[in-house]
Design an enzyme around this catalytic site. Structure first.
Site, PDB file in Angstrom:
ATOM      1  CG  HIS A 205      10.740  44.796   4.155  1.00  0.00           C
ATOM      2  ND1 HIS A 205       9.899  45.006   3.078  1.00  0.00           N
ATOM      3  CD2 HIS A 205      10.593  45.858   4.987  1.00  0.00           C
ATOM      4  CE1 HIS A 205       9.276  46.172   3.269  1.00  0.00           C
ATOM      5  NE2 HIS A 205       9.676  46.701   4.406  1.00  0.00           N
ATOM      6  CG  ASP A 325       7.352  50.168   7.263  1.00  0.00           C
ATOM      7  OD1 ASP A 325       8.275  50.226   6.423  1.00  0.00           O
ATOM      8  OD2 ASP A 325       6.395  49.388   7.177  1.00  0.00           O
TER       9      ASP A 325
END
Ligand code: MN
Length: 366
Positions: A205, A325
């Site tokens: 990430h 997200d």
């Protein structure tokens, strides 16, 4: 309040209603038409615990020009999105309204990677325990990616084993560099070895660019999602690809968000120059061969049909997963983007849930 009102409330809260608001709401609702909608599993969804939020707030108050801490100072002064990291009820209500069956949760960036090593190990353990407890309360609604402290690879590997074999978590999250170092270094190989042995993916990430490459990102807000996150994370992934670690760990699976952090767009050129400079290469396989074999990407934060179409053509629909997200992106537009994406229904099923079930070992609905 009925489902439709909840749905529209979610859209309004997300700021998604515009001149086309009614049409948008209809798009979101459209696949229902009587039958149960296609299962929806969102795969890059941020979450936190109060102890982690407090630790990061304290860190951000120290004098530092580190770009993650610069960003975090903005966070601590408020913003509903950050409260949403902690608010499970709100998250579930919006998931209900939008028929999002499940979110795969992970501790928000930069995770435990800026804490001192003993604190980082303890925080990873605490966060993983809390995540497992949350999943136990809502086993059909949440899965989770385990945190670990790359600062201590041996302890990380032990925690990864515990997270899968005792807590039942679905994979691992790492927020790009740790102390300006990347996972291709042999120092970190126990982590790669553990992920491969446990047959669970590592989701790399974003975080802000490392101090070692930060200077050009200090202006114009470039350190964050507008450019810096993909520069940092794409660089990390290319280091792994070119270092040869996938010869050593051929079954290691890596996930990248944000449509692959720009790597798909550059893959032809990477292959071209890999082949031009073949004798100098550390890897036996070209970048595209590794990317197609060892990487899966997600749609997090990129609600663009053209980019999605390109990535499916390049990588195959079995290498792309849907993600929102949340809470950094709103849920409703991400649902609409996948509902209306120009793909076949078989591809949509892979993107919305089939690939996530395979990659994260999530049982299919019966
Ligand atoms: Mn994210």
């Amino acid at each position: 309040m009925n489902r439709r009102h909840l749905l529209q409330g979610g859209l309004i809260a997300a700021g998604a209603l515009s001149a086309t608001g009614t049409a948008l709401a209809a798009d979101v609702a459209q696949p229902r038409a009587g039958a149960r909608p296609m299962r929806r599993i969102a795969t890059e969804e941020a979450w936190s615990i109060p102890e982690h939020m407090e630790a990061m707030t304290a860190l951000a108050q120290q004098p530092s020009d580190n770009l993650d801490l610069v960003s975090r100072r903005g966070v601590t002064t408020g913003g509903a999105r950050y409260a949403n990291l902690l608010d499970t009820e709100r998250r579930l209500a919006e998931m209900d309204a939008l028929d999002i069956d499940m979110q795969v949760l992970s501790l928000t960036s930069p995770g435990v990677q800026m804490l001192r090593v003993d604190r980082a190990n303890a925080m990873a353990t605490l966060a993983n325990d809390r995540l497992a407890a949350l999943i136990a309360r809502h086993p059909k609604r949440f899965a989770g990616l385990a945190s670990f402290a790359p600062q201590d690879p041996a302890a990380a590997a032990r925690e990864m084993d515990r997270a899968v074999n005792q807590l039942g978590l679905s994979g691992f999250i790492v927020n790009s560099h740790t102390d300006n170092r990347y996972l291709d270094e042999p120092f970190f190989w126990p982590i790669l070895e553990a992920a491969e042995a446990l047959q669970r993916p590592i989701y790399i990430h974003p975080r802000a660019p490392a101090d070692t490459m930060a200077k050009p990102f200090r202006d114009y807000g470039m350190h964050a999602a507008i450019w810096g996150f993909q520069a940092e994370t794409g660089t990390h992934a290319m280091r792994l690809i070119l270092s040869g670690v996938f010869d050593r760990f051929p079954r290691l699976q890596i996930i990248l968000g944000h449509m692959g952090e720009s790597i798909p767009y550059n893959l032809w050129r990477a292959d071209h120059w890999f082949n031009e400079r073949r004798p100098d290469q550390r890897s036996s396989l070209a970048p595209s061969a590794i990317f197609r074999r060892n990487f899966t990407i997600t749609t997090s934060g990129v609600e663009d049909a053209l980019t999605l179409r390109y990535c499916i053509d390049l990588l195959g629909a079995d290498r792309v997963m849907w993600a929102i997200d949340y809470p950094y992106q709103a849920m409703a537009p991400a649902v609409t983007a996948m509902n209306t994406a120009p793909v076949t229904e078989a591809q949509r099923a892979l993107l919305f849930h089939g690939n996530a079930e395979r990659v994260f070992h999530i049982p299919p609905l019966v």
